[in-house]
Design a protein around this motif. Structure first.
Motif, mmCIF file in Angstrom:
data_model
loop_
_atom_site.group_PDB
_atom_site.id
_atom_site.type_symbol
_atom_site.label_atom_id
_atom_site.label_comp_id
_atom_site.label_asym_id
_atom_site.label_seq_id
_atom_site.Cartn_x
_atom_site.Cartn_y
_atom_site.Cartn_z
ATOM 1 N N THR A 93 73.247 76.657 10.888
ATOM 2 C CA THR A 93 73.369 75.232 10.543
ATOM 3 C C THR A 93 74.463 74.580 11.379
ATOM 4 O O THR A 93 75.185 73.707 10.914
ATOM 5 N N MET A 143 79.033 74.132 17.891
ATOM 6 C CA MET A 143 79.604 75.463 17.623
ATOM 7 C C MET A 143 81.070 75.507 18.064
ATOM 8 O O MET A 143 81.445 74.942 19.087
ATOM 9 N N ARG A 144 81.871 76.222 17.285
ATOM 10 C CA ARG A 144 83.262 76.499 17.682
ATOM 11 C C ARG A 144 83.412 78.007 17.909
ATOM 12 O O ARG A 144 82.497 78.768 17.625
ATOM 13 N N ASP A 163 81.466 80.963 7.678
ATOM 14 C CA ASP A 163 82.000 79.807 8.406
ATOM 15 C C ASP A 163 83.298 80.227 9.071
ATOM 16 O O ASP A 163 84.068 81.038 8.544
ATOM 17 N N ILE A 164 83.542 79.644 10.237
ATOM 18 C CA ILE A 164 84.729 79.975 11.025
ATOM 19 C C ILE A 164 85.986 79.327 10.436
ATOM 20 O O ILE A 164 87.102 79.716 10.755
ATOM 21 N N GLU A 173 73.354 82.638 6.168
ATOM 22 C CA GLU A 173 73.524 81.247 6.581
ATOM 23 C C GLU A 173 74.752 81.166 7.477
ATOM 24 O O GLU A 173 75.851 81.579 7.074
ATOM 25 N N SER A 214 82.582 69.469 10.896
ATOM 26 C CA SER A 214 82.015 70.088 9.699
ATOM 27 C C SER A 214 81.404 68.998 8.820
ATOM 28 O O SER A 214 81.887 67.863 8.796
ATOM 29 N N SER A 215 80.341 69.382 8.129
ATOM 30 C CA SER A 215 79.668 68.411 7.268
ATOM 31 C C SER A 215 78.843 69.157 6.242
ATOM 32 O O SER A 215 78.597 70.354 6.377
ATOM 33 N N ASP A 247 84.091 84.135 12.712
ATOM 34 C CA ASP A 247 83.297 83.542 13.793
ATOM 35 C C ASP A 247 81.930 84.226 13.769
ATOM 36 O O ASP A 247 81.841 85.457 13.910
ATOM 37 N N ALA A 248 80.875 83.443 13.593
ATOM 38 C CA ALA A 248 79.534 84.030 13.448
ATOM 39 C C ALA A 248 78.969 84.561 14.756
ATOM 40 O O ALA A 248 77.852 85.078 14.769
ATOM 41 N N SER A 258 75.151 68.956 5.440
ATOM 42 C CA SER A 258 74.020 68.365 6.158
ATOM 43 C C SER A 258 73.175 67.501 5.229
ATOM 44 O O SER A 258 73.188 67.676 3.999
ATOM 45 N N GLY A 278 77.390 78.761 9.115
ATOM 46 C CA GLY A 278 77.883 77.407 8.878
ATOM 47 C C GLY A 278 77.731 77.107 7.396
ATOM 48 O O GLY A 278 76.611 77.011 6.900
ATOM 49 N N SER A 279 78.875 76.999 6.710
ATOM 50 C CA SER A 279 78.815 76.866 5.241
ATOM 51 C C SER A 279 79.074 75.423 4.829
ATOM 52 O O SER A 279 79.490 74.592 5.625
ATOM 53 N N GLN A 295 68.252 69.959 5.698
ATOM 54 C CA GLN A 295 68.307 71.231 4.968
ATOM 55 C C GLN A 295 66.904 71.658 4.530
ATOM 56 O O GLN A 295 66.505 72.812 4.710
ATOM 57 N N ASN A 307 73.674 74.055 0.750
ATOM 58 C CA ASN A 307 72.551 74.745 1.397
ATOM 59 C C ASN A 307 72.482 76.207 0.951
ATOM 60 O O ASN A 307 71.401 76.755 0.738
HETATM 61 C C1 LIG Z 1 76.825 71.295 9.482
HETATM 62 S S1 LIG Z 1 78.094 72.295 8.885
HETATM 63 C C2 LIG Z 1 77.268 73.381 7.756
HETATM 64 C C3 LIG Z 1 76.591 72.685 6.628
HETATM 65 C C4 LIG Z 1 76.145 73.578 5.505
HETATM 66 N N1 LIG Z 1 75.203 74.563 5.927
HETATM 67 C C5 LIG Z 1 75.573 72.771 4.346
HETATM 68 O O1 LIG Z 1 75.683 73.211 3.201
HETATM 69 O O2 LIG Z 1 75.013 71.696 4.550
HETATM 70 C C6 LIG Z 1 78.423 73.376 10.254
HETATM 71 C C7 LIG Z 1 79.518 74.368 10.023
HETATM 72 O O3 LIG Z 1 79.482 75.332 11.064
HETATM 73 C C8 LIG Z 1 80.785 75.847 11.177
HETATM 74 N N2 LIG Z 1 80.935 76.589 12.441
HETATM 75 C C9 LIG Z 1 81.155 76.112 13.686
HETATM 76 N N3 LIG Z 1 81.267 77.129 14.560
HETATM 77 C C10 LIG Z 1 81.124 78.274 13.866
HETATM 78 C C11 LIG Z 1 81.153 79.662 14.209
HETATM 79 N N4 LIG Z 1 81.351 80.078 15.461
HETATM 80 N N5 LIG Z 1 80.990 80.568 13.207
HETATM 81 C C12 LIG Z 1 80.790 80.166 11.929
HETATM 82 N N6 LIG Z 1 80.770 78.871 11.551
HETATM 83 C C13 LIG Z 1 80.923 77.938 12.495
HETATM 84 C C14 LIG Z 1 81.670 74.616 11.070
HETATM 85 O O4 LIG Z 1 82.994 74.967 10.679
HETATM 86 C C15 LIG Z 1 80.912 73.785 10.036
HETATM 87 O O5 LIG Z 1 81.495 73.903 8.766
#
Ligand SMILES: C[S@@+](CC[C@H](N)C(=O)[O-])C[C@H]1O[C@@H](n2cnc3c(N)ncnc32)[C@H](O)[C@@H]1O
Length: 415
Positions: free
Chosen positions: A175, A230-231, A130-131, A105, A80-81, A158-159, A83, A107-108, A88, A112
């Protein structure tokens, strides 16, 4: 928007210096070509993104190229990060947002979603999913602190299933790196709506802007990017075939549907002197090679990315290294990877290939032929990427390379 972002917890002096940093960041975004639309620039001038990452220096939070890692898994993989602003802004430009839109969106992080809220305005609605509940809790805190919580709905899920309750969406912005497009993302997007997604195809990830056309997605913009994987149900990590392992000097092939390589033979080949083959094709020092690499993976079947630590390059084990990876053509116990050398013009580099193993020279020549074909036929062009439902017969797909995933058949073609 009618809030005053970031003013709730900042002193006047902090707010002034944050504003200077934001203005400088926006100038950098323009110089990098990541943002150009006045409304995107205004959004980036407004959001107090540093409040989402209090653990880092305020100046760092406003560096255009700097992502902040917020979570790492037990194997040290970043999961997680927040970005980098450049990425963005690039995705927001790709999404082509307008006031009043409903946006999902995936991935939170917080910042962003705040930019998206700025883009869609008071009449619009942003849903961020976000998951990971640690991430959504952090995003909720940031959005409340900056006043964007009135326009952003935060969901923990889970998205893979999208967020049906707020669908349909005008835009979906993913994201997190995706190897496939779940049907929910297509069905929850309005026909003609845009999906922006860091899509991994044969090991290469590109932020692709797609337009929905019925059951099909068709690309109209492709940009280089890197995202955490992705998770959940859509998890699909690449496998590493390690060719050289020594403290901090690892060299590995990243496998994404590529044939199983002959690791002992390739590893032995790498330690033998290589054969250089040069193409006569030159590129500028700052010119991106991302379209070339996408062409190479379309034209050549067994071309994983070779990842090498900088130390491996310094020790002379490989002649080229990049954090994203370098395309390497594999043929049995031989391989050849893209490399470059200086020309007489200090700002131009000639592309070539370095081959290792019994067929090293032939493999390098093959790679160089496709570099020349790109230069002759495709330079300056973008590929066309389409996403079709799994099970679509091959004779109904556009010609080109096909990447088969559980939900979809992804095609990469060139004009
Ligand atoms: C790069 S970060 C998002 C950055 C964010 N958009 C920002 O403000 O910069 C990616 C996120 O995707 C989430 N993620 C991974 N797999 C996911 C899934 N299956 N469903 C929802 N979120 C997921 C991770 O937990 C992580 O927090």
């Amino acid at each position: 928007m009618d809030n005053v972002p970031g003013m709730t917890t900042e002193t006047g002096q902090q707010a002034t210096s944050a504003q200077h940093l934001r203005d400088a960041m926006v100038r950098q975004l323009i110089d990098l070509g990541a943002a150009r639309s006045p409304r995107v620039l205004a959004a980036f001038r407004t959001v107090s993104r540093h409040l989402a990452t209090p653990q880092v220096d305020m100046a760092k939070a406003y560096e255009a190229e700097s992502a902040t890692i917020t979570k790492t898994d037990e194997n040290g993989v970043d999961i997680s990060s927040v970005s980098a602003p450049r990425v963005q802004a690039m995705q927001i430009e790709q999404a082509d947002l307008a006031p009043g839109m409903t946006v999902l969106e995936i991935g939170s992080g917080g910042p962003n979603a705040a930019y998206l809220a700025e883009m869609v305005g008071d009449q619009g609605h942003v849903v961020t999913v976000d998951i990971d509940e640690d991430v959504t809790a952090r995003a909720e805190r940031f959005l409340a602190e900056t006043g964007y919580d009135r326009h952003v709905t935060v969901v923990t899920a889970d998205a893979e299933a999208g967020v049906p309750v707020h669908a349909p969406y005008d835009r979906i912005i993913v994201t997190v790196q995706a190897a496939d497009i779940p049907p929910a993302w297509i069905h929850q997007l309005k026909d003609g709506g845009r999906l922006v997604v860091p899509l991994r195809m044969r090991g290469m990830t590109r932020s692709v802007a797609f337009v929905r056309n019925g059951e099909r997605l068709v690309s109209d913009d492709i940009q280089l990017c890197g995202f955490v994987p992705m998770r959940g149900a859509g998890e699909n990590r690449m496998r590493l075939a390690v060719l050289h392992e020594a403290d901090g000097e690892e060299v590995a092939l990243r496998l994404d549907g590529h044939p199983e390589p002959d690791v002992p033979a390739l590893s032995a080949a790498l330690y033998e002197p290589g054969t250089e083959v040069w193409s006569g094709v030159t590129v500028g020092g700052m010119e991106s090679k991302d379209h070339l690499d996408l062409w190479l993976t379309t034209a050549l079947d067994n071309l994983p990315l070779m990842a090498a630590k900088p130390a491996a390059r310094h020790r002379g084990i490989v002649a080229a290294a990049s954090p994203i990876g370098i395309p390497a053509l594999v043929d049995g116990g031989s391989l050849a990877y893209r490399t470059s050398r200086r020309t007489d013009d200090p700002d131009r580099w000639e592309l070539g290939a370095l081959g290792h193993g019994p067929e090293g020279q032939k493999t390098a020549e093959r790679l160089v032929e496709e570099i020349q074909a790109w230069d002759r036929e495709h330079r300056g062009q973008q590929a066309r990427i389409e996403v079709h439902p799994a099970g679509t017969p091959s004779d109904r797909l556009p010609s080109g390379q096909v990447v088969d995933r559980p939900h979809t058949r992804i095609t990469i073609s060139w004009p």
